[in-house]
Structures are given as structure tokens and as C-alpha cells.
Design a protein around this motif. Structure first.
Motif, short mmCIF file in Angstrom:
data_model
loop_
_atom_site.label_atom_id
_atom_site.label_comp_id
_atom_site.label_asym_id
_atom_site.label_seq_id
_atom_site.Cartn_x
_atom_site.Cartn_y
_atom_site.Cartn_z
N GLY A 28 91.31 47.00 47.21
CA GLY A 28 91.11 46.89 45.72
C GLY A 28 91.96 47.11 44.82
N GLU A 29 93.12 47.59 45.24
CA GLU A 29 94.34 47.93 44.17
C GLU A 29 95.80 47.38 44.92
OE1 GLU A 29 96.16 48.22 41.28
OE2 GLU A 29 94.46 49.42 40.93
N GLY A 30 96.47 46.68 43.92
CA GLY A 30 97.89 46.19 44.42
C GLY A 30 98.84 47.07 43.65
N ASP A 31 98.43 48.24 43.25
CA ASP A 31 99.64 49.14 42.58
C ASP A 31 100.51 49.52 43.74
OD1 ASP A 31 101.02 51.40 41.65
OD2 ASP A 31 99.39 51.69 40.10
N PRO A 32 101.86 49.54 43.59
CA PRO A 32 102.91 49.93 44.42
C PRO A 32 102.74 51.52 44.78
CG PRO A 32 103.98 49.31 42.49
CD PRO A 32 102.63 48.77 42.43
N GLY B 220 87.48 45.12 61.12
CA GLY B 220 86.26 45.66 60.91
C GLY B 220 86.27 46.29 59.52
N VAL B 221 87.17 47.02 59.39
CA VAL B 221 87.05 47.81 58.23
C VAL B 221 86.82 46.83 56.82
CG1 VAL B 221 88.22 49.42 56.32
CG2 VAL B 221 88.29 49.91 58.90
N VAL B 222 87.53 45.86 56.78
CA VAL B 222 87.33 44.91 55.61
C VAL B 222 86.19 44.00 55.68
CG1 VAL B 222 88.38 42.98 54.75
CG2 VAL B 222 89.99 44.57 55.43
N ARG B 223 85.67 43.76 56.75
CA ARG B 223 84.49 43.32 56.77
C ARG B 223 83.32 44.19 56.45
NH1 ARG B 223 80.63 45.54 59.13
NH2 ARG B 223 81.64 46.10 61.03
N ALA B 224 83.36 45.55 56.83
CA ALA B 224 82.34 46.42 56.37
C ALA B 224 82.66 46.70 54.88
CB ALA B 224 82.70 47.75 56.95
N TYR B 225 83.76 46.58 54.21
CA TYR B 225 83.99 46.81 52.66
C TYR B 225 83.28 45.65 51.90
CZ TYR B 225 86.82 46.27 48.34
OH TYR B 225 87.08 46.19 46.92
N ALA C 79 84.33 51.84 42.43
CA ALA C 79 85.65 52.35 41.60
C ALA C 79 86.73 51.87 42.82
CB ALA C 79 85.76 53.61 41.15
N GLN C 80 87.69 51.29 42.31
CA GLN C 80 88.70 50.87 43.05
C GLN C 80 89.80 51.50 42.85
OE1 GLN C 80 87.95 47.78 45.44
NE2 GLN C 80 86.02 48.88 44.77
N PRO C 81 90.66 51.94 43.98
CA PRO C 81 90.78 51.51 45.48
C PRO C 81 89.68 52.26 46.10
CG PRO C 81 92.67 53.01 45.01
CD PRO C 81 91.94 52.70 43.77
N VAL C 82 89.20 51.73 47.13
CA VAL C 82 88.39 52.23 48.21
C VAL C 82 89.23 52.76 49.10
CG1 VAL C 82 86.46 52.11 49.90
CG2 VAL C 82 86.16 50.91 47.63
N LYS C 83 89.50 54.06 49.47
CA LYS C 83 90.46 54.62 50.55
C LYS C 83 89.96 55.09 51.70
CE LYS C 83 92.60 57.14 47.67
NZ LYS C 83 93.87 58.09 47.09
N LEU C 84 89.82 54.50 52.74
CA LEU C 84 89.03 54.84 53.95
C LEU C 84 90.00 55.11 55.18
CD1 LEU C 84 86.79 51.69 53.71
CD2 LEU C 84 85.99 54.04 53.16
N TYR C 85 89.54 56.00 56.06
CA TYR C 85 90.57 56.17 57.41
C TYR C 85 89.42 56.28 58.70
CZ TYR C 85 88.83 61.20 58.05
OH TYR C 85 88.07 62.30 58.07
N TYR C 86 90.23 55.77 59.60
CA TYR C 86 89.26 55.89 60.99
C TYR C 86 90.15 56.93 61.79
CZ TYR C 86 92.14 51.68 61.40
OH TYR C 86 93.17 50.86 61.80
#
Length: 434
Positions: free
Chosen positions: A141-145, A92-97, A106-113
Motif C-alpha cells: 500500500g505504499e511506494g515510498d523508497p 498468499g499474503v497479497v491474496r489475504a490483503y 491505514a497504509q502501508p500494511v506491514k506483515l511478516y510470516y
């Protein structure tokens, strides 16, 4: 006698005495998530069933057995839509994104529920519920380790601030689209001559989800798992570098981790870092998480790296209780109002005083139902309040109250109870009139 209804099997009421655990977890989790730059998102309980079919994978237990899904009413064009109660939070979060164009930010988009209800038609078992609640984070939106380490560090800090000890953090890498296919073929070649002696579930996993062969809990398959090739020995160079960087960054967050080469995810969109937190006391899994760099594409969006976790709040509370952690209680009642008269004037004055106290931010209760003097005083003593405000004949006639200190053990009798004008009560209790 009328039928007595009970909650549905697999569902439960969260009663007032347990609420402090929930509020404590919500407070700590939201504070730490925001400290790390995550912003809250709430998605609908209902989604198109296809969202979960695509994100969970055809043939998985969630899709085949565990989802609550049904056909909605027909729309104006006569079409019916199949919808589902969400079984997990990430889809659901990815769908909303994607739907709201957050990939343009600006990436990354950082979300919590937080406290989000999930529904699974699981076989009822002790401490497993068909409706459960999660705290989760997703970074898209970001693959950084460094993001991988940040997320693991965030969750470890939440558990630490809750007071939990003996938490084991296990991590692994499951490669990516470049190196995992070759490993899966290697794993299948290893299992092929052993398949006849495998459990029935593993025979299905061999075709549908080969990585999940390493997840099997059946005793007969443990020797096979122990001797199976490990994916960390077959990572491509970029995946190996990514995994080494995650481990390096975790030391900066002071997370005591171990590598568990048997942590896997069966779906193709999962990549690289996967992790689990468990209790060392009884080996109970508290949460799982991982990188899912291919999920947004499956849901119709552009290529979008992502990583997330979901932590079951019921499991966290159970672990807190196991470890004897008591959350801060609710604010104690400060004042209990009692009145010793049966006329409407007494009741009016008691309600007015109680309302004034509450409007001033002072937690107050009063006696209801015109109880006797003895019953009211007994109730006030049992309430845990610091003071009793007493209205008798003299007080009502003079516009005063008697204020009795209910916690004043050992205090001189004359100091346990004072009389003051009703107009000065709030100032006295807030310290402004002393």
C-alpha cells in the motif's frame, strides 16, 4: 522383517538437537519485525493453483515443474477445484490483503510470516529441500523508497543480531512500466545476433523472460552478460530518483550495500528496487526480495504498491553453522528426582514431587522404570541437572528429601547434600527459603 520407512526424498526431520537454531531465529526475527512495526500473518498451506499461476507467471519453473498441485474433491455443484501447496509466501499474503479488505486500512500494511512451510518439487540436491521454511516480510500500500530501505535494514538487523558476519547486501533497480519496456527491446537487440551461440535456456528466456538472460550461469554466456547494456543506465527520471533515495536512506540504517546491476526479476509486476543478501564466505544466497507494484492487480485487486522478501531458514541455519554460531541452548534441567525403593509408595512420592516442581516452574526430570540405585544416580549425573532429589527409606518415612548438589565440585562434603522437609523443597530451590 517388517519394512523400515524413511522420510520422503527431499524432506527431512528437524531433530531435537537442531531445534535451538530454529527457536533462536524465530525469536530474533519476530522481535526485529515487530520493532519495525510488522505484524504477524499466517496464510493457509493450500491455495487455488491459479493464485500461483498468476503471481509466478506462466512458463516459469515454479509453475511448469515445481508445484505440488492436484484436483480437490468435487463440491456440492460437482465442480472440482485445482489447488496447490504454496511454493512461496508473497502471493498468499497479497491474496489475504485483498480478500480481507486490508487496503481500506491505514497504509502501508506491514506483515511478516515466520517458519512458514513452502513446497517445491525441486530436483533433490545437497542442502536443498522440497519442503523448506521461510521468514518473510511484505509491506503493501505504499511506494515510498523509505519502505524499501526499511525492509533491507530490518533484514540486515536480523542477521546482525543472529551473529552473522560477512554478509553482502546487493541492490539494483529494474525500472518500471515506463522505462523497462524500452530497455528490454535494447537488451533483445543486443542478444539477437548472439542468440545462436547462447545456451538452450537463454534461447527460451529471450522470448519469455528477456531480463533473465542476465541471470544465466552457463560459462559460455558470461562474456555476453558482461558486455550487455545495464538497466540502471536507462532508468526514467522517477525511477532514478527512487533508486537514489533508497541508497540515501540505507546509509541511515548503516547497511553496507553495493550496487549489482545484474540482479533482475523476470516478471512484469516487479518494479524498481530488487535486492539480495549473500554470504561473502562462500557466495551462498541467503534471500532475495524486491518491489512488486503490479502484483495486486494481477490477483484482481486495485493498483497497490508492495515490496517484500523471503529468507530461507534452512539456509540461515547452515550459514550460522558455517560461521560457528551456537544458539542459546534449551533451559537446563534443574532437578532430577530419584527414588530407592520398589514399592508403590516410593513411585507415588517421586511422581508427586516431580509434578509439584514442574507446576512451580522448575524444570524437573525423574527416573522411570524402577532402575537400581546405581543406575538412577548415574542417570541423574548425566542429565546435567543442578540437583538430585533423593528419596530413600528414611526420607519417605519422615516426609523429607535429600538434596544433592550435582555441580558442587570442590565443595566440602557436608555442604554437597542437605536434608529438608518435602514441603520446603520448592521454597529452597526458588531462594525463598534460604
Amino acid at each position: 522383517m517388517p519394512e523400515q520407512y524413511k522420510s520422503l526424498q527431499g524432506f527431512r526431520d528437524i531433530l531435537p538437537d537442531e531445534q535451538p537454531y530454529w527457536r533462536f531465529i524465530e525469536k530474533i526475527a519476530s522481535e526485529v519485525a515487530q520493532l519495525y512495526g510488522y505484524r504477524r500473518i499466517d496464510t493457509p498451506i493450500l491455495e487455488e493453483t491459479a493464485v500461483f499461476h498468476k503471481s509466478s507467471g506462466e512458463g516459469t519453473d515454479i509453475v511448469e515443474h515445481e508445484m505440488y498441485n492436484f484436483d480437490d474433491r468435487a463440491d456440492k455443484e460437482g465442480k472440482r477445484q485445482n489447488i496447490a501447496l504454496r511454493p512461496e509466501g508473497t502471493a498468499g499474503v497479497v491474496r489475504a490483503y485483498l480478500e480481507h479488505g486490508m487496503f481500506q486500512l491505514a497504509q502501508p500494511v506491514k506483515l511478516y510470516y515466520l517458519g512458514t512451510e513452502m513446497f517445491r518439487r525441486e530436483k533433490p540436491q545437497a542442502k536443498r529441500y522440497r519442503q523448506h521454511h521461510q521468514f518473510g516480510c511484505e509491506a503493501l500500500g505504499e511506494g515510498d523508497p523509505a519502505i524499501d530501505a526499511e525492509m533491507i535494514g530490518l533484514l540486515y538487523q536480523v542477521y546482525s543480531r543472529l551473529g552473522l558476519q560477512h554478509i553482502r547486501v546487493n541492490i539494483n533497480s529494474i525500472g518500471d512500466r515506463n522505462c523497462r519496456p524500452q530497455y528490454i527491446e535494447l537488451l533483445k537487440n543486443y542478444y539477437r545476433p548472439l542468440l545462436a551461440d547462447c545456451c538452450d535456456d537463454c534461447k527460451i528466456r529471450f522470448t519469455k523472460n528477456p531480463l533473465r538472460l542476465l541471470d544465466c550461469k552457463e560459462p559460455q554466456d558470461q562474456p555476453k552478460i558482461a558486455a550487455a547494456p545495464r538497466i540502471t543506465d536507462h532508468l526514467c527520471e522517477p525511477c532514478q530518483e527512487h533508486f537514489e533515495a533508497v541508497q540515501r536512506f540505507l546509509t541511515f540504517y548503516q547497511v553496507p550495500y553495493a550496487i549489482d546491476k545484474l540482479i533482475v526479476r523476470g516478471l512484469d509486476y516487479y518494479t524498481r528496487t530488487v535486492f539480495e543478501f549473500t554470504s561473502e564466505v562462500d557466495n551462498v544466497a541467503l534471500n532475495g526480495g524486491g518491489r512488486y507494484d503490479g502484483l495486486a492487480e494481477i490477483l484482481g485487486g486495485p493498483t497497490t504498491p508492495g515490496i517484500g522478501f523471503g529468507a530461507g531458514m534452512e539456509r540461515i541455519i547452515l550459514e550460522m553453522k558455517r560461521q560457528g554460531i551456537v544458539p542459546p541452548g534449551e533451559t537446563a534441567t534443574r532437578v532430577f528426582v530419584v527414588y530407592f525403593g520398589k514399592t508403590p509408595e516410593f513411585k507415588n512420592a517421586a511422581v508427586q514431587i516431580t509434578a509439584n516442581l514442574r507446576q512451580a516452574g522448575i524444570k524437573a526430570e525423574m527416573s522411570y522404570g524402577d532402575r537400581s540405585r546405581k543406575a538412577q544416580m548415574k542417570q541423574s549425573n548425566a542429565s546435567g541437572a543442578a540437583y538430585a532429589v533423593i528419596l530413600g527409606d528414611d526420607e519417605l518415612a519422615n516426609g523429607t528429601v535429600s538434596l544433592k548438589n550435582l555441580q558442587a565440585d570442590g565443595m566440602e562434603i557436608e555442604n554437597k547434600q542437605i536434608q529438608l522437609p518435602q514441603s520446603e523443597l520448592i521454597a529452597y530451590l526458588t531462594g525463598e527459603g534460604k
